[in-house]
Design a protein around this motif. Structure first.
Motif, PDB file in Angstrom:
ATOM      1  N   GLY A 178       0.814  -1.217   0.000  1.00 50.01           N
ATOM      2  CA  GLY A 178       0.000   0.000   0.000  1.00 50.01           C
ATOM      3  C   GLY A 178       0.839   1.256   0.000  1.00 50.01           C
ATOM      4  O   GLY A 178       1.947   1.282   0.516  1.00 50.01           O
ATOM      5  N   VAL A 179       0.291   2.294  -0.590  1.00 48.92           N
ATOM      6  CA  VAL A 179       0.972   3.578  -0.728  1.00 48.92           C
ATOM      7  C   VAL A 179       0.742   4.450   0.505  1.00 48.92           C
ATOM      8  O   VAL A 179       1.635   5.134   0.986  1.00 48.92           O
ATOM      9  CB  VAL A 179       0.430   4.310  -1.989  1.00 48.92           C
ATOM     10  CG1 VAL A 179       0.809   5.776  -1.985  1.00 48.92           C
ATOM     11  CG2 VAL A 179       0.915   3.605  -3.257  1.00 48.92           C
ATOM     12  N   SER A 180      -0.478   4.403   1.018  1.00 46.55           N
ATOM     13  CA  SER A 180      -0.907   5.372   2.023  1.00 46.55           C
ATOM     14  C   SER A 180      -0.492   4.950   3.430  1.00 46.55           C
ATOM     15  O   SER A 180      -0.541   3.764   3.777  1.00 46.55           O
ATOM     16  CB  SER A 180      -2.424   5.520   1.952  1.00 46.55           C
ATOM     17  OG  SER A 180      -2.890   6.305   3.015  1.00 46.55           O
ATOM     18  N   SER A 181      -0.123   5.924   4.245  1.00 46.86           N
ATOM     19  CA  SER A 181       0.197   5.652   5.645  1.00 46.86           C
ATOM     20  C   SER A 181      -1.068   5.521   6.484  1.00 46.86           C
ATOM     21  O   SER A 181      -1.014   5.160   7.648  1.00 46.86           O
ATOM     22  CB  SER A 181       1.086   6.769   6.196  1.00 46.86           C
ATOM     23  OG  SER A 181       0.408   8.012   6.089  1.00 46.86           O
ATOM     24  N   ASP A 182      -2.197   5.829   5.879  1.00 50.07           N
ATOM     25  CA  ASP A 182      -3.469   5.903   6.599  1.00 50.07           C
ATOM     26  C   ASP A 182      -4.482   5.020   5.888  1.00 50.07           C
ATOM     27  O   ASP A 182      -4.726   5.171   4.699  1.00 50.07           O
ATOM     28  CB  ASP A 182      -3.932   7.375   6.588  1.00 50.07           C
ATOM     29  CG  ASP A 182      -5.316   7.539   7.184  1.00 50.07           C
ATOM     30  OD1 ASP A 182      -5.781   6.610   7.875  1.00 50.07           O
ATOM     31  OD2 ASP A 182      -5.924   8.597   6.965  1.00 50.07           O
TER      32      ASP A 182
ATOM     33  N   GLY B 125       3.961  13.027   5.548  1.00 47.60           N
ATOM     34  CA  GLY B 125       3.652  11.750   6.184  1.00 47.60           C
ATOM     35  C   GLY B 125       2.417  11.067   5.632  1.00 47.60           C
ATOM     36  O   GLY B 125       1.882  10.143   6.239  1.00 47.60           O
ATOM     37  N   GLN B 126       1.954  11.484   4.455  1.00 50.05           N
ATOM     38  CA  GLN B 126       0.787  10.812   3.873  1.00 50.05           C
ATOM     39  C   GLN B 126       1.135   9.476   3.240  1.00 50.05           C
ATOM     40  O   GLN B 126       0.257   8.645   3.033  1.00 50.05           O
ATOM     41  CB  GLN B 126       0.149  11.707   2.799  1.00 50.05           C
ATOM     42  CG  GLN B 126      -0.620  12.891   3.327  1.00 50.05           C
ATOM     43  CD  GLN B 126      -1.489  13.459   2.213  1.00 50.05           C
ATOM     44  OE1 GLN B 126      -1.006  14.107   1.302  1.00 50.05           O
ATOM     45  NE2 GLN B 126      -2.781  13.185   2.286  1.00 50.05           N
ATOM     46  N   LEU B 127       2.403   9.317   2.885  1.00 49.95           N
ATOM     47  CA  LEU B 127       2.836   8.054   2.299  1.00 49.95           C
ATOM     48  C   LEU B 127       3.518   7.188   3.345  1.00 49.95           C
ATOM     49  O   LEU B 127       4.106   7.705   4.299  1.00 49.95           O
ATOM     50  CB  LEU B 127       3.820   8.307   1.143  1.00 49.95           C
ATOM     51  CG  LEU B 127       3.405   9.266   0.041  1.00 49.95           C
ATOM     52  CD1 LEU B 127       4.450   9.243  -1.082  1.00 49.95           C
ATOM     53  CD2 LEU B 127       2.042   8.919  -0.516  1.00 49.95           C
ATOM     54  N   ARG B 128       3.440   5.876   3.168  1.00 54.82           N
ATOM     55  CA  ARG B 128       4.245   4.984   3.994  1.00 54.82           C
ATOM     56  C   ARG B 128       5.714   5.362   3.811  1.00 54.82           C
ATOM     57  O   ARG B 128       6.113   5.810   2.737  1.00 54.82           O
ATOM     58  CB  ARG B 128       4.054   3.533   3.533  1.00 54.82           C
ATOM     59  CG  ARG B 128       2.713   2.934   3.889  1.00 54.82           C
ATOM     60  CD  ARG B 128       2.593   1.553   3.266  1.00 54.82           C
ATOM     61  NE  ARG B 128       3.620   0.662   3.770  1.00 54.82           N
ATOM     62  CZ  ARG B 128       3.379  -0.413   4.521  1.00 54.82           C
ATOM     63  NH1 ARG B 128       2.122  -0.725   4.833  1.00 54.82           N
ATOM     64  NH2 ARG B 128       4.345  -1.170   4.937  1.00 54.82           N
TER      65      ARG B 128
END
Lengths: 202, 202
Positions: A178-182, B125-128
């Motif tokens: 996955g790309v997103s940290s959220d 910080g939106q991306l891993r």
């Protein structure tokens, strides 16, 4: 002669390639070409068939191994990229099928295999429960088409471009974890019409 | 006349399109065409410029909004797909740039913007932390090329195909949260040579 035909169709496309040009490039008489292939369409059919056979040959070597279904899908994608890079018959088959809409698409040769493997992967719990096999299949189709477009855009521009195999490996890494940290609600909701005002749907 | 030119270049490509054919389709005299464009290359240049301008116009409406960088990249991708579906000048610009390697690639008009937004997304910080902006940019490039290939393969086959916008939304959902149920070690290691035996590298 098949190799010359594949290279000409790959480079110049169906419309811009003629039997006489292929005979010249292959260094054989036009009579020798037309003895085997009565028309350009016949020869293109043969090149497309060879490209599909080379593709399936590459994939069958992988599926004979002991890999898990998801891992196999990844390796199949990388093998498709390698074949596109190295085999003019595969590139010609892709291009010809696109330019001759009455013939089978190149991806018809392998997409059903990818879908079946992803169904297995889903059943075995290798995929997230919201990662549907149909959607992952679509991702594979887009990545493969994207790899071909990249390759075609860079061909002839010298050896200083990155291998599409290496690129797909980087992209698979992203796509797997996955790309997103959220995990939250970042994805836009479907809209029934095109956005007409900036940010109006947010 | 520009619309007729875009449609002809989009459908038939650069080589198979002539100024006389465009004049016939547009219903104007060949003299009227050559008054404005002294050569096919001139007209193709103008179509490519228009396609880029239409693309940038669509994207600028989005970037004027209050969206976060990652969300903006997703919306930009969907807007690119919508433009490809609906604007013949955009499709012509993509095809012509590919067929005329001495001209700027269509993606040159917007990829730098995507990369800059992904750099911002990463910093915020939106991306891993292991989802590098360069890799996500590559994903966007592949998805966009994949959408165009899908569209081109399905065009003329009637309205019963799925919108590329809807497809990219499904794919982004996967790409954001990840395909795999396991964050572990599923990704194959780089190989320095092509696999020669089934499963030999595993």
């Amino acid at each position: 002669m098949m190799k010359a035909a594949a290279e000409e169709f790959d480079r110049h496309g169906y419309d811009a390639t003629s039997l006489s040009r292929i005979s010249a490039v292959a260094g054989v008489s036009i009579g020798a070409v037309t003895f085997h292939f009565s028309s350009k369409a016949d020869l293109a059919d043969a090149v497309q068939q060879e490209g599909r056979a080379v593709t399936l040959g590459g994939l069958e070597r992988l599926t004979a191994g002991p890999l898990s279904p998801l891992r196999l899908v990844i390796d199949l994608t990388l093998e498709l990229a390698r074949l596109m890079e190295q085999e003019s018959s595969v590139r010609a088959a892709i291009r010809l099928a696109r330019e001759r809409p009455d013939t089978d698409a190149w991806s018809d040769a392998w997409l059903p295999m990818v879908r079946a493997l992803l169904d297995q992967a889903y059943e075995r719990g290798q995929l997230r429960t919201d990662a549907l096999p149909a959607d992952v299949t679509l991702l594979v189709e887009h990545l493969t088409n994207g790899a071909e477009a990249y390759l075609r855009g860079r061909m002839g521009s010298g050896p200083a471009f990155e291998s599409t195999v290496a690129q797909l490996r980087r992209i698979w890494h992203l796509a797997l974890v996955g790309v997103s940290s959220d995990d939250g609600v970042i994805l836009p909701q479907p809209r029934t019409r095109a956005p007409s005002q900036a940010g109006a749907a947010d």
